[in-house]
Enzyme design. Structure first.
Site, PDB file in Angstrom:
ATOM      1  CE  LYS A  88      -4.089  -2.156   0.352  1.00 32.01           C
ATOM      2  NZ  LYS A  88      -5.152  -2.070  -0.642  1.00 32.01           N
ATOM      3  CD  GLU A 110     -10.298   3.464   0.707  1.00 37.71           C
ATOM      4  OE1 GLU A 110     -10.216   4.705   0.568  1.00 37.71           O
ATOM      5  OE2 GLU A 110      -9.547   2.677   0.091  1.00 37.71           O
ATOM      6  CB  SER A 371      -0.162  -8.021  -0.933  1.00 39.48           C
ATOM      7  OG  SER A 371      -0.991  -8.844  -0.134  1.00 39.48           O
TER       8      SER A 371
HETATM    9  C1  PLP Z   1      -1.664  -6.893   2.749  1.00 41.79           C
HETATM   10  C2  PLP Z   1      -2.815  -6.628   1.852  1.00 41.79           C
HETATM   11  N1  PLP Z   1      -2.928  -7.304   0.709  1.00 41.79           N
HETATM   12  C3  PLP Z   1      -3.960  -7.102  -0.117  1.00 41.79           C
HETATM   13  C4  PLP Z   1      -4.949  -6.189   0.170  1.00 41.79           C
HETATM   14  C5  PLP Z   1      -6.079  -6.047  -0.793  1.00 41.79           C
HETATM   15  O1  PLP Z   1      -6.002  -4.888  -1.530  1.00 41.79           O
HETATM   16  P1  PLP Z   1      -5.632  -4.923  -3.078  1.00 41.79           P
HETATM   17  O2  PLP Z   1      -6.487  -5.976  -3.703  1.00 41.79           O
HETATM   18  O3  PLP Z   1      -5.968  -3.562  -3.527  1.00 41.79           O
HETATM   19  O4  PLP Z   1      -4.195  -5.244  -3.223  1.00 41.79           O
HETATM   20  C6  PLP Z   1      -4.872  -5.446   1.343  1.00 41.79           C
HETATM   21  C7  PLP Z   1      -5.877  -4.451   1.687  1.00 41.79           C
HETATM   22  O5  PLP Z   1      -5.929  -3.915   2.751  1.00 41.79           O
HETATM   23  C8  PLP Z   1      -3.776  -5.676   2.196  1.00 41.79           C
HETATM   24  O6  PLP Z   1      -3.635  -5.007   3.354  1.00 41.79           O
END
Ligand code: PLP
Ligand code: PLP
Lengths: 391, 250, 391, 250
Positions: A88, A110, A371
């Site tokens: 993020k 948000e 992620s």
């Molecule tokens: C660690 C992590 N991965 C994935 C996501 C999902 O978001 P996005 O699909 O936009 O990557 C989030 C959302 O808060 C997150 O904190």
């Protein structure tokens, strides 16, 4: 992955379905993004912060133990090692810089899991902006650590009590707040969703993830691309960033949704949060509540570009259940020493399943974007384990 | 075929709002509104994610959905009415898309509804719906806001039918104790660019007769939403609601 | 910084004050370390894991906002971005690899803040070893997040109920456990303390921190070294690693202890945990309980090399109080978007104080090692703030 | 001047242990130990961080410190004794360093203490203390363990005075229900390398007379620690303690 068309659409998806008071801000944002994103000085500052403050590039890690067990070669792109603990940060640094160039002094955001909120609070602190973060009351409870973090970073956290009290309601509330303060406030949207130009902007700011991963894995594999590139999909930002690096290779691209929030798999086309996309809705058009152990995937919509990528079949979308995810969460922790975010564990859960069924054939090279890190989740998982909810 | 709202006398136009099916006697309330000389009535189709609504209308939507309100049930109710006060439906776009634009517009026509207000459909996104409403003779009311520049306001006004919905302030629906400067200013600007036969109504934040009197120095009328919905939520009697609407006409 | 002499001493400090059953293991460890640390293959594997798994090199971040406020140029070496969130990973990867080469299948470790425990559990998971972590019962309570993390990583956490139930007692208990299992178990000590060869081994494994910082800051400052190099001191490992990179420059080196655990500042020479060093003890020689808000500095001893560096005056040792530390913790969080470990906040607290009093003269270049991230601490700090214990 | 422990009869040597000042009547217990024909008595100076002690002796140390035990108070107590059974002090090195080596040894001599056992002082670290004890005629008892190789064991034995303290197992002090194989093996090895006049005593884990009988087939005697300390902690009467010690002699 290309720019959306002049109406902000990827194929038939996207657009700008917002009340009139926001239109001017969205148009300004588009103009400014277009200007600064081609400005080497802006880009330089963005890359510089991500490198020297954000810890980029993040490494790609080969998972020896799991690869042995599964019979496939598994690699992780390590966004868990980025500052604040997830991908993020890539997006918020970009948006906060943009907001500053546009002369805005406040950010609103948000957040679901809290990672985007923490990242926004962080960027705001760094760049001297004020941050207000809207978070569903249910998520405030299950992601307490992140609430504390945001507050320590100087942000105001507003619990949202309307609707299902999760991410979708936080988006509504943030939009409502933005309408009131659109003059001096930038809405720092956390994923590739919402009205145009957000899906495009956020994907561009997450592109760094995919570009790094592309050149890293190419080198690791000795001049090849992986057979599979996998990412979890909530709004879809880490997936969009990842896929942007591989869409022109012959890697099979796989997005994994939470089975309780699988807009692409179980949803139908509709309009919510300013965009036309797949959403979970009932027969009359009321938006359904998503339900997943991972707050960050607990969202009934999905970014419009993913709807487009689904329809044109360039990406395939799969799902993982809560229990598959918890099992993947524990396997990665105890066999590789990496505690994943529950969100990211969705991608891993699918890989484990598909490797075991032979759908991913033995010896394949598989890249997963991790992620984020799971520190925010361990207390909750521990509680579930202690309560006997999970094994 | 696309008639605009017209004044019946020298008084400003008053358009009360109610969320469909928010109370069991909602149709009686609509009768009472018509009796109270409302110039038109705005009826909301409740949506789970009402982006531009404040807490009061959000609550009425929640109640309505709990009461089993659907697009069909509300349109059926409206079809059963026998009043000559025009009805405008307020709804978020997803409820239209879900049913299908053509089918939705057909249903609207067969329910004797005059027009549509879709707050999350800005100028850039209206074409698809507008093709259908025009050919069906349904007025599509567009919105302008204090942030809308003059030129854009003119383009919007040109495409708006029935009336021009002018947001009095940058904010969501809800009551305010006093009229903001932006309302007067926006009303004035809207009136200037609107075609002569298109009434300009100000909504959002108009909660008291005094506010209506003040603003209608610059425009043709007002939409009164949250102030009425709060009374309905609080259990006001039907004639109290009628009296409240009448107070805007006096 | 040099190798200790043949008796394991830095000047008069250090040595091997342990029961006879541990001597053989310590001698084996020394022999093996000497062998493998000069083996390019071993070193290669160590560096490789730290890079591709551990996220090294960590960046050096310039703190623009605080530098403006303080009138000094403040740089952070970002160990908070290393995998598991602190510098502890550098040491455990080295020791776990060493243990594996020595044919040991188990690791035991003591932990205070839990960071070393988490790091040990992580390295054990990665390398297929079993881990048991001893942690004072008081620390188990205040660092709950880290306890969960260790368990998820597959380690066994043993709460220690003896003595003051903090770090020093965890060390005793780990030593006792080691005596029993010394054959197949490596004691993975978490700082530059304990009997020879640990202070030396751990410093060598933390040297990477100082070497990186040295070349990074040299480049950033355009071919100069900083005027001050600062690190917090618990056992002293992040400080030892840091200082090893600057001991031959003319930077002023400053180690900052918790005022409630300041062995170097308020202690006297003694022997505990196998080493001769400065310790906090009463007049008859009983070891005192340290008392600090930061579990990782809650230790009445200090690594022997620091005692040596104090006596030979190459390093100066200062202290920071709990309230100075909390204030520094909040300042860094809200003005730079970096939440520090409470341990690391000690170094910052001293820098803030010394800059304000003019002791650090305006325009000086100051490098601080941010030894870890504060996620583990935010719940505790939040509670203190909510209780009104601190402002 | 450095006399070793010698056997008074054909029975194995028995050395009971007590932590100084762990109970108010600790000096009476020592008298009773002497009466029960203990060949020597090991008295512990309680230390806050007893690295090699198990829970029982840890608890006795904690009690003693709470009772106000210090190096001085315990040595003063011992100085007041009038027995001809030799006393060996067991202490961790920090308590010696804190007082200062020379001063400590002086105090020991003036308290009529025969020798010192310092479990955290391995061969490599004994020199400084050893210089002082030798010149003061205090026996410094060294320890060997199952992990100690033969050659090293011989070097340690050569430097040990009074007796050779042989750890019966790899572990901390505490009672065990049966003697581990390592105890017999280590006793045998220690006896083989020890000078003829240096008695080899096995300690750690010897808690029962049967165990003592078995092990003393290979060595000269035993040190009995936790088994006695537990009885003292549990409030055993003085003569019960005496009887327990005598049972090792029968
Ligand atoms: C660690 C992590 N991965 C994935 C996501 C999902 O978001 P996005 O699909 O936009 O990557 C989030 C959302 O808060 C997150 O904190
Ligand atoms: C983040 C952090 N910094 C510092 C320390 C203190 O250890 P050392 O002095 O060995 O660096 C700890 C110990 O747990 C720690 O977790």
């Amino acid at each position: 992955m290309d720019e959306p068309d002049s109406t902000g659409r990827f194929g038939t998806f996207g657009g700008r379905f917002v009340p009139e008071p926001l239109m001017q801000a969205l148009m300004d944002l588009e103009v400014n993004f277009r200007k600064f994103w081609s400005d080497p000085e802006f880009k330089g500052e963005y890359y510089d912060i991500l490198k020297n403050f954000g810890g980029r590039p993040t490494p790609v890690t080969f998972l020896k133990n799991m690869s042995n067990d599964l019979g496939v070669n598994l690699y992780l792109k390590r966004e868990d090692l980025a500052h604040t603990g997830s991908h993020k940060i890539n997006n918020v640094i970009g948006q906060a810089l943009l907001a500053k160039r546009m002369g805005k002094s406040n950010l609103i955001a948000e957040t679901g899991a809290g990672q985007h909120g923490v990242a926004t609070a962080t960027a705001a602190a760094l760049l001297g902006l004020k941050a207000t973060v809207y978070m569903g009351a249910v998520d405030v409870k299950r992601q307490g650590l992140n609430v504390f973090r945001m507050e320590l970073l100087g942000a105001k956290v507003v619990p949202v009590e309307s609707g299902s009290k999760t991410l979708k309601d936080a988006v509504n509330e943030a939009m409502r707040a933005w309408v009131k303060e659109v003059d001096d406030t930038h809405y720092c949207l956390g994923s590739v969703m919402g009205p145009h130009p957000y899906p495009w902007i956020v994907r561009e700011f997450q592109r760094i993830l995919g570009s790094e991963a592309r050149s890293q894995i190419y080198e690791i594999l000795g001049g090849k691309y992986p057979n599979y590139v996998v990412a979890c999909v909530g709004g879809g930002s880490n997936a969009a960033g990842t896929f942007s690096g591989f869409v022109d290779t012959d890697a099979e691209l796989v997005g994994v949704e939470a089975s309780g929030g699988a807009a692409l798999t179980y949803g139908t086309v509709g309009v919510v949060h300013g965009m036309k996309s797949y959403i979970l809705q009932d027969e009359v058009g009321q938006i359904l509540e998503a339900s997943s152990i991972s707050a960050g995937l607990d969202y009934p919509g999905v970014g419009p570009e993913h709807s487009f990528l689904k329809e044109n079949k360039r990406v395939r979308y799969e799902t993982a259940t809560d229990s598959e995810v918890l099992s993947a969460f524990k396997i990665l922790s105890s066999s590789e020493g990496i505690i994943p975010a529950l969100e990211s564990a969705h991608g891993l859960a699918w890989i484990i399943k598909a490797s075991r069924t032979g759908e991913i054939s033995q010896g394949s090279n598989v890249l997963l974007t991790l992620s984020g890190r799971g520190d925010k989740d361990v207390a909750e998982v521990k509680e579930m384990v202690d309560r006997g909810t999970v094994i | 075929m696309l008639e605009n709202l017209t004044k019946k006398d020298l008084k400003p136009l008053v358009v009360p709002y109610i969320t469909g099916q928010m109370r069991d006697d909602w149709l009686d309330i609509i009768y009472q509104m018509a009796n109270a000389k409302a110039d038109a009535i705005e009826v909301g189709l409740p949506f789970s994610d009402p982006m531009i609504d404040g807490p009061t209308i959000q609550e009425s939507s929640k109640k309505a959905i709990e009461n089993g309100a659907t697009t069909d049930s509300i349109l059926d109710g409206l079809a059963s009415l026998d009043i000559d006060c025009p009805i405008y439906i307020m709804t978020y776009y997803n409820l239209i898309v879900r049913v299908g634009i053509d089918r939705f517009v057909e249903r609207v026509v067969s329910s004797k509804v005059k027009g549509l207000i879709v707050p999350d459909l800005p100028l850039e996104e209206i074409d698809e719906l507008n093709t259908a409403t025009r050919s069906a003779g349904v007025s599509q009311v567009l919105l302008v806001a204090p942030s809308t520049p003059d030129l854009r306001m003119a383009s919007i006004a040109k495409r708006s039918a029935g009336f021009l919905y002018t947001m009095g302030l940058m904010g969501v629906t809800g009551e305010r104790s006093s009229l903001p400067q932006s309302a007067l200013e926006t009303a004035r600007r809207a009136k200037k660019v609107a075609p002569g036969d298109l009434p300009v109504l100000v909504g959002i934040g108009v909660s008291l007769p005094e506010q209506a009197r003040e603003i209608t120095k610059y425009c043709d009328g007002v939409v009164v939403g949250s102030a009425i919905v709060r009374r309905i939520l609080n259990g006001s009697k039907i004639d109290e609601i009628g009296e409240f609407i009448q107070s805007f006409k006096s």
